[in-house]
Each structure stands twice: as C-alpha cells, then as structure tokens.
Design a protein around this motif. Structure first.
Motif, short mmCIF file in Angstrom:
data_model
loop_
_atom_site.label_atom_id
_atom_site.label_comp_id
_atom_site.label_asym_id
_atom_site.label_seq_id
_atom_site.Cartn_x
_atom_site.Cartn_y
_atom_site.Cartn_z
N GLY A 80 0.79 -1.12 0.18
CA GLY A 80 -0.13 -0.01 -0.16
C GLY A 80 0.91 1.35 0.12
N ALA A 81 1.86 1.19 0.60
CA ALA A 81 2.94 2.32 0.90
C ALA A 81 3.63 2.67 -0.58
N ILE A 82 4.26 1.61 -1.09
CA ILE A 82 4.78 1.52 -2.48
C ILE A 82 3.83 2.13 -3.36
N LEU A 83 2.75 1.76 -3.55
CA LEU A 83 1.70 2.01 -4.56
C LEU A 83 1.26 3.45 -4.45
N ALA A 84 0.88 3.84 -3.44
CA ALA A 84 0.49 5.21 -3.10
C ALA A 84 1.40 6.25 -3.28
N MET A 85 2.62 6.04 -2.84
CA MET A 85 3.70 7.12 -3.08
C MET A 85 4.16 6.98 -4.53
N SER A 86 4.22 5.89 -4.96
CA SER A 86 4.53 5.85 -6.52
C SER A 86 3.41 6.59 -7.25
N LEU A 278 -4.14 5.90 -7.40
CA LEU A 278 -4.70 7.11 -7.75
C LEU A 278 -5.36 8.01 -6.59
N VAL A 279 -6.23 7.04 -5.92
CA VAL A 279 -6.95 7.60 -4.86
C VAL A 279 -6.36 8.21 -3.55
N VAL A 280 -5.34 7.45 -3.10
CA VAL A 280 -4.67 7.87 -1.93
C VAL A 280 -4.11 9.28 -1.94
N PRO A 281 -3.35 9.52 -3.13
CA PRO A 281 -2.62 10.77 -3.12
C PRO A 281 -3.65 11.93 -3.40
N HIS A 282 -4.84 11.69 -3.81
CA HIS A 282 -5.90 12.72 -3.97
C HIS A 282 -6.45 13.01 -2.66
N ILE A 283 -6.54 11.86 -1.93
CA ILE A 283 -7.11 12.31 -0.34
C ILE A 283 -6.17 12.98 0.31
N LEU A 295 3.43 15.57 1.07
CA LEU A 295 2.43 14.36 0.29
C LEU A 295 3.07 12.99 0.13
N LEU A 296 4.24 13.10 -0.25
CA LEU A 296 4.88 11.84 -0.45
C LEU A 296 4.72 10.71 0.57
N PRO A 297 5.31 11.16 1.76
CA PRO A 297 5.33 10.29 3.10
C PRO A 297 4.04 10.30 3.48
N SER A 299 1.17 10.24 1.82
CA SER A 299 0.35 9.30 0.93
C SER A 299 0.81 7.76 1.29
N ALA A 300 2.39 7.54 1.65
CA ALA A 300 3.05 6.28 1.87
C ALA A 300 2.01 5.79 3.20
N LEU A 301 2.00 6.56 4.12
CA LEU A 301 1.32 6.08 5.39
C LEU A 301 -0.22 5.81 5.12
N THR A 302 -0.97 6.74 4.59
CA THR A 302 -2.14 6.70 4.20
C THR A 302 -2.66 5.27 3.30
N GLY A 303 -1.53 5.02 2.32
CA GLY A 303 -1.86 3.91 1.37
C GLY A 303 -1.55 2.60 2.15
N ALA A 304 -0.57 2.70 3.43
CA ALA A 304 -0.49 1.38 4.00
C ALA A 304 -1.82 1.31 4.93
N ILE A 305 -2.17 2.42 5.52
CA ILE A 305 -3.40 2.13 6.50
C ILE A 305 -4.58 1.50 5.49
N LEU A 306 -4.83 2.09 4.28
CA LEU A 306 -5.76 1.98 3.71
C LEU A 306 -5.81 0.13 3.10
N LEU A 307 -4.75 -0.16 2.72
CA LEU A 307 -4.61 -1.40 2.12
C LEU A 307 -4.60 -2.51 3.24
N VAL A 308 -4.26 -2.24 4.36
CA VAL A 308 -4.23 -3.15 5.57
C VAL A 308 -5.67 -3.48 5.89
N LEU A 309 -6.45 -2.08 5.88
CA LEU A 309 -7.86 -2.20 6.39
C LEU A 309 -8.90 -3.00 5.12
N ALA A 310 -8.40 -2.55 3.73
CA ALA A 310 -9.00 -3.10 2.95
C ALA A 310 -8.91 -4.65 2.65
N ASP A 311 -7.65 -5.24 2.89
CA ASP A 311 -7.36 -6.58 2.93
C ASP A 311 -8.07 -7.32 4.18
#
Lengths: 351, 265
Positions: A80-86, A278-283, A295-297, A299-311
């Motif tokens: 999640g962190a990699i995808l969101a930061m990328s 796409l969505v995480v950097p927007h939020i 924004l980069l760090p 997004s990485a944290l948000t992406g990690a949280i989101l993917l953990v919860l989604a999973d």
C-alpha cells in the motif's frame, strides 16, 4: 492536545497529518491482526504475537498470527505504501492528477514482464531466487511501459491528459495481447502458474515475499521523497523547474526508474491492486495540499493504512472465502474517484 | 559588471532559424526591452538567454562566463525567468508558489520570510497569500508568478549581479498593477538586478527601459536607447505600420501614437 488546535498553516496541517497517520497505522495493523476467519480478542492477538517471537510458538493464536496474518498484513502495508507513494510521484511527474500506475499502462507492462519471466524460467520459480527474478521481470516491464507512455504523452508544453490515457490504453492492450499470446503457447503447468500468479492478491503472503517487499519498499520509500523539492518545482513546468536549478532530465529518469521498481515489485508480489495509487494521493492532497515534501510520506502512510484495512475486509466479508483485495480497493475506490471528479473545483483541481 | 554579452548569436532548435546574428551587451542594473511583431523571435531570444535552447553559432557570456558552463543551481540563484504561460494546475497556495522561487537558495527560513513579505508587497499579492493559485484570476496569477521570480533574485547577501528575464509580464495586468510592476522593476534594477523584458506596450517600455532591441523574423533590426529605436522608420520596417512619435509631457521620453487606421477605398 496539539491535535485539537486549528492548524495555522498548511505546513502545520501536514506535520499533524503525518503524526496522526503514524498513530493510525499501528492501530490498523492491530485491527487486522484481530479480525479474520477466526476472530481473536485483542489480548489473544497480542499474546499470539508475542508467542510468535518467543516460547509457545505452537499455540493456535500464535500459528494464526505468526504464520498467516502477520506476514500478510505487513505485506499489505508495504505494498500500500509503495503504490500510494508511486502514484503521488507519477501525478507530480506528469503534472497530472489522473496519472496512476494502472491507468497509464505501468501495471500491465509489469504484469507482462513477470509473465515472460515465469515462462522463461519455467519450473524453477519457487523460492526467493524465482521470486526475485519475477520481480525483476516486472520491474523491466513497468519501466518500458512508463517510458513509452511518458515519451508519447509529453511535449515541451507539458503532458496531455488525453494522450496520456490513450497511450496507457494502447500499452495496456499491447501488453495484454502479448501476455495472451504467451499463455497460448505455454504448457499447462506454466499456464497454471501464470494464472495463479495473476490472480495474485495478498493471500500468497509468506516471509519470503515479505523479505522482497521489505527490500524494495525500503529503497523506494527512501529514494522517492528525496525528489520532493524537484517535484514541487516540476509542477510549474519543465523549463520553470530548470530555471529553479533542477536537473530535470536526471530527476525524470530517477523518478521513472523508482516508480517502475516499486510498482514492478508490488505487481510481482501481490498482482494488480487498482486505485490505491490514484485515490490515496488525491485524499492526501485534499488534506494538506500538493507540497511533495509532505505529500509523499503522508501518501505512503495513508496507502499502508488503507490497504491493511481493505485486506481485512477482504478476509472477513465472505469468510472463510477470501476476496482478492483488488476487488475491495476498486469497489471503495471507484465511487470515491467519481465523487472527486464531480467536486474537483471545490479544492482547486483543474483539468 | 557586464551581466550579458551576446555575440553573433544564432539559434535554430527546430530546423528553421529562429535567431540570426543577435548582438547585445547588458550592464549591471540596466533594463533591456525586446520588441517585435508576433513570431519575431522575442521569446526565442529570452529562451537562448535562459539556456533553454542551444546556439548554433555565436556565444553568450553570462556574468563573464560562457552560459553553457554554468551549473544549474548556481545559475538559478542569479537568473530568474518568467515564462509567457503558466502551466501550474495543482492547488498550491499563493505563498507556496512564491516560496518556490526561494528553493534554489539556502539562506534560511527567516530570510525567506522577509523576502516573501517584500515581494508580496511589491506585487500586491499580500492579501492573496492563503488563496489557492488555481482559483485566482489571470491577472492575479500573473502577479503571483512575478512575485515568485522576484523572490528568486530579490536580494543577494553579497550583492552579486543578477538577471531577470520577463516574457510579457504586463499582458494580463490592469493599469494600476502595470505601474506597480514598473516601480518594482525600477527598484530592482536600482539594486543591481539587470532585466530583459518582452513587452508589446511601447509607451510603457519607453518609460523604464535603458535600451531597446527590435526583432523581426529572428533578425535584429535596431538596438539602442529608446529614443533611437522608437522611431517612425523602425516601426515602418519592423511592424509595417505608420506611427507618430511624440514626447511624454512629463518625462520627455518617446510616446508612440498609432496612425489612424484607414479602410482601403
């Protein structure tokens, strides 16, 4: 207390968001540890977690936590962190809020690269060496795709949304058809391996995968934020960035290589997971603005949280059957994305 | 100190020659105006001076050193460029945009805040500070971009010579803000920053330029003081229009009045 005061500036808001996210991530991981096909209480989960690294490895909770949930959750967080930061880096590089690894063909390219690797190395793909080779294949495939799209879509006057998306569609279609051609040619055993791998998802999590993910994530998550200032200047335009002292061609190459490495590894380890990039950097941008140093760090944290919860959702909604996590991120992400498109003027996003 | 020395500069980045045999010398604290019809090579000249397009012949010396030998950061600390069009479409606040102008410098946050306040005042953007750039009007955006390039060369701790290149900075500004800009430019030049500016308003240019060069088809048609360049014959040559040259009632500088347009009988 510091969280209750209204932020005076965006910088303060950004620092505060980073703090909040750093607290939320461990909480999300705990929630994920407790939930699943076999629900565990918080104390049970914590006991299981401590037993995993100490005596009592064979208790039921320790096996569930240590063998199944922990590697999977950590893998979800890293990917999640990699995808969101990328995604955030790509949107900055293309100066375009719609750039996302899966929309512009990087994911498809990485997919093809991985398939080619599986076909060529055939049966030898078990274990760490095989996994690393597949990751390298995905990296090269993603890199070729992103370079292709970038060259097609970018002129001296910036990148055009339409061209970028069309180039993404073309590259995705091309990569998909070459993949099909490969599958058509291969024997049943390899075909099964490819399709198993393509279904991907996080259910194949193991400590081997976690090791590859940790190595890639460490490199990508350290490398990309170093381009924060350059990305800020690039939003003004390429020649403007050059006039601010940025070595634009080196920065572009660096960003493209690191994004391809990150997305390639994510695709190799967990298949295609849509919309996180796409969505995480927007939020995040809605909350703290486009300053990439934050924004980069964030997004990485948000992406990690989101993917953990989604999973976690993917594991519990139809338990014991598990849904691929990409289904959950798409179901959550698409309506969100549509609402963003409809309300984009409210937070100043044009085009 | 000589800021710019352009000798026989020719450039043809896309095959067609855009600049042919341009010669000029810009001293510290001087303002050079560039005029010419659309497509005359004005923006190309600024691009060549900003090292965006390479020369095919001739050379450009920036602060007595060949332009190509400058390291990008060192150059960015002393040369700022305002392009004609701004592509920025991400929701930065005005303050964030202006502060990008300080990014090549490492003079510390306190110094940056002082400069921020000064350039916002000079461009009348103080009240826009927390607004989103994407929601501003065209003229406001232009003032913010001006503030950004001002911030880049506003001040040097060791008073080194600097250069500001402006491509049509007044295009979207109302009369009051045009005058504010002229004041700021004169002020900046007075503190040692040289300026090269493309403007279509000749009377505005005559009021503050030390020298003017007129281009047409990539060639330098005239070069000299405003009085020697803004003449009826140059306008006939370069623009193909009839003008009357008068004198400004206060400053005595040239005043260009377009002749009455006549419908052919």
């Amino acid at each position: 207390m510091v969280l209750l005061v209204r932020p005076r500036s965006r910088k303060q808001a950004a620092q505060r968001l980073l703090l909040v996210l750093s607290i939320l991530l461990p909480i999300a991981i705990l929630i994920a540890l407790c939930n699943g096909a076999v629900p565990l209480g918080l104390s049970e989960a914590l006991t299981g977690l401590s037993q995993t690294f100490g005596p009592g490895k064979d208790s039921q909770a320790a096996i569930i936590i240590g063998q199944i949930r922990l590697p999977r959750i950590l893998l979800a967080a890293l990917i999640g962190a990699i995808l969101a930061m990328s995604g955030a880096a790509m949107q900055g590089l293309f100066r375009n809020p719609l750039a996302d690894p899966s929309l512009i063909g990087v994911t498809a390219g990485a997919s093809l690269g991985a398939s080619i690797m599986i076909v060529t190395i055939g049966y030898g793909m078990n274990g760490l060496a095989g996994l690393s080779l597949v990751s390298i294949g995905a990296f090269v495939g993603g890199l070729v795709a992103v370079l292709g799209v970038y060259r097609l879509a970018t002129s001296s006057s910036g990148s055009s949304v339409a061209t970028m998306l069309l180039a993404g569609i073309a590259i995705t279609a091309l990569a998909g058809s070459i993949s099909n051609l490969l599958e058509f040619q291969t024997d049943n055993e390899t075909l099964r391996r490819i399709s198993l791998w393509k279904m991907g998802g996080l259910d194949g999590a193991s400590y081997e995968r976690l090791l590859v993910a940790t190595m890639t994530a460490t490199m990508v998550l350290i490398a990309l934020p170093r381009y924060g200032n350059a990305l800020n200047a690039l939003l003004l335009g390429e020649s403007e960035a050059r006039h601010l002292g940025i070595d634009v061609s080196r920065v572009k190459l660096g960003l493209v290589v690191w994004v391809a490495a990150g997305v390639g590894a994510a695709v190799a380890l967990a298949g295609t997971i849509a919309f996180v990039g796409l969505v995480v950097p927007h939020i995040t941008r809605m909350l703290i603005g486009p300053d990439h140093r934050y924004l980069l760090p964030a997004s990485a944290l948000t992406g990690a949280i989101l993917l953990v919860l989604a999973d976690t959702l993917a594991r519990v909604v139809m338990a014991p059957t598990e849904l691929p996590v990409g289904v959950i991120t798409a179901i959550l992400g698409v309506p969100f994305f549509i609402s963003l498109l409809r309300r984009r003027h409210q937070y100043g996003m044009q085009s | 100190m000589t800021v710019l020395r352009v000798h026989n500069a020719c450039a043809s980045p896309w095959g067609e020659p855009l600049l042919q045999n341009i010669n000029l010398v810009l001293e510290e604290g001087c303002i050079l105006g560039v005029i010419g019809p659309n497509g005359a090579g004005k923006t190309s000249l600024l691009s060549a001076l900003a090292a965006d397009i390479p020369l095919t012949r001739g050379n450009i010396q920036l602060f007595n050193k060949p332009l190509a030998q400058w390291n990008p950061i060192q150059r960015a600390r002393r040369v700022a460029v305002l392009p004609q069009l701004s592509l920025l479409n991400f929701p930065y606040t005005v303050e964030e945009v202006i502060m990008l102008g300080r990014s090549p410098h490492d003079t510390g946050a306190r110094q940056d805040q002082i400069i921020l306040a000064e350039v916002m005042q000079a461009t009348d953007t103080t009240f826009l500070r927390d607004r989103l750039y994407t929601q501003l009007s065209g003229g406001e955006k232009q003032r913010v971009q001006l503030a950004r390039v001002f911030a880049q060369v506003w001040h040097q701790p060791d008073d080194q010579a600097r250069l500001l290149l402006l491509d049509e900075p007044t295009a979207a500004l109302d009369l009051a803000h045009q005058q504010l800009l002229i004041t700021a430019l004169k002020n900046l030049a007075g503190r040692g920053c040289s300026i090269a500016v493309v403007v279509h308003d000749f009377n505005l240019l005559a009021s503050f330029a030390d020298q003017i060069t007129a281009l047409n088809g990539g060639r330098q048609i005239a070069y000299g003081t405003p009085g020697s360049v803004l003449t009826e014959s140059v306008f006939a040559d370069v623009f193909g229009v009839q003008v009357h040259i008068s004198a400004h009632p206060e400053s005595g500088r040239p005043l260009v009045i377009a002749a009455e347009a006549r419908v052919p009988q």
